[in-house]
Design a protein around this motif. Sequence first.
Motif, mmCIF file in Angstrom:
data_model
loop_
_atom_site.group_PDB
_atom_site.id
_atom_site.type_symbol
_atom_site.label_atom_id
_atom_site.label_comp_id
_atom_site.label_asym_id
_atom_site.label_seq_id
_atom_site.Cartn_x
_atom_site.Cartn_y
_atom_site.Cartn_z
ATOM 1 N N ASN A 147 0.749 -1.093 -0.110
ATOM 2 C CA ASN A 147 -0.059 -0.070 0.220
ATOM 3 C C ASN A 147 0.906 1.353 -0.010
ATOM 4 N N ARG A 148 1.972 0.991 -0.406
ATOM 5 C CA ARG A 148 3.087 2.326 -0.585
ATOM 6 C C ARG A 148 3.044 3.134 0.817
ATOM 7 N N ARG A 149 2.953 2.413 1.988
ATOM 8 C CA ARG A 149 3.171 3.183 3.120
ATOM 9 C C ARG A 149 4.677 3.402 3.622
ATOM 10 N N ILE A 150 5.426 2.568 2.699
ATOM 11 C CA ILE A 150 6.954 2.684 3.025
ATOM 12 C C ILE A 150 7.343 2.966 1.679
ATOM 13 N N THR A 151 8.810 3.329 1.627
ATOM 14 C CA THR A 151 9.289 3.239 0.092
ATOM 15 C C THR A 151 10.130 1.978 0.250
ATOM 16 N N PHE A 152 10.370 1.195 -1.242
ATOM 17 C CA PHE A 152 10.854 0.212 -1.388
ATOM 18 C C PHE A 152 11.879 0.251 -2.304
ATOM 19 N N LYS A 153 12.598 1.432 -2.441
ATOM 20 C CA LYS A 153 13.711 1.663 -3.396
ATOM 21 C C LYS A 153 14.698 0.732 -3.186
ATOM 22 N N ASN A 154 15.142 0.700 -1.863
ATOM 23 C CA ASN A 154 16.239 -0.223 -1.619
ATOM 24 C C ASN A 154 15.854 -1.540 -1.925
ATOM 25 N N GLY A 155 14.821 -1.940 -1.671
ATOM 26 C CA GLY A 155 14.268 -3.509 -1.609
ATOM 27 C C GLY A 155 14.604 -3.772 -3.164
#
Length: 406
Positions: A196-204
């Motif tokens: 739900n994009r409540r956190i960034t997942f760029k590093n993931g």
Amino acid sequence: LSQEAPVVTPTHRGEVLQPVVYNIKKNLAPNVAAENAQHMAENVASAIQKKIQTFRKSEGVTDSSLLNKAVADMERLRKYKNYQRKKQQNSEVIPPEKHQRLKLPSDGAGGEQRPGFVLLGMHRSGTSMLSGLMATGLGYHTGGPLIGSAFDNEKGFFELVPAVLQNDEFMNKQRIWWSQGVREYDYKKALDDKANRRITFKNGVKALRVLNNPDNVPYLQKDPRMCITLKTWLPLLSSEPAVLFTYRHPLEVASSLQRRENNFPLEHGLRLWIVYNMRGVQNSNDLCRVTTSNDAVLASPLKEVKRIAKELTSKCNVAPPPEELKQEDVDKFVDTRLQHNGAQKAAEKAKRNVLALHNDGKCKVYEYDSEFTPEENPRSFQRESEMYMKAMKVYCDFESGAAYSP
């Protein structure tokens, strides 16, 4: 730096590097938690300090030449970062859920080979030494960039930076830090936060480009936080990994944390040891798992690491490592002082009173040096002592193998 730091003490004490730490923290503040920013900044400052000391030892190094070198290094870094930024803007980011599953060769018995393994173990448990032996000696792929060396780990951590940062992101959203509240981590909530994009997942995304890349088979993924977050990562991986689990004596871990961290009571370190090891076992119960211990690796590094690699392949179908571990690889990486210290500690233990016996008397719980006295701080002494006895019962269960039973 060179203008403010003459040849001797200020640089050695690190005082002149405080502005470096401050500026890094200030730049990281919008995107990184304060504690994590402090840790990252101190690592950078430590690297700078070592670099200065190395240059100082060279002949003909002056304040002005050192300053010119620093300016040139910074300019190269700026150009590289601009290049990377443009490269990232021009590349398409593929969501991890759209990655194709790795098609790996069969093991010959109808089972699919696993592309790699996750090394699980509490902080300060010898995971860096074990990872280093397996990466540099056997050729398991760690990807990059990796966390560099630090004052408490001069040979490196072998931890994939984007995976570590993403683990921090998962935890921070739940108001958890590596040393606080980890027992309450909810892997399903972390996946929901991501979806739900409540956190960034760029590093993931960056981490999965390493772990889901067929060119990195067989991979080795190591971060002590994985003991806590492993189940969040499993649905995001294109193939199921195996697990290598290791542990170290709880008192050694807690004492090491106490030396490294500020205001870190022994009781807290012992409690963390229990939680990390408990979650590491629980979260890997449904995976193919190979186990070892820090003592076993130090006792016979060449033999034990070869056994681990063989079992990862024969038991868990992990693709075999590309290299053969040699004694010279061990000699380069394992500090013989650690082996000597182990023998010394065993001799010192023999002089102490035994508080309890487990495993039919094979696992002894010895007296230890408490931070408190029963006369001056009875409640604190009791809490610490009780936590020590609980941790030692778990340790003895690891020694007997009972801790791995479902």
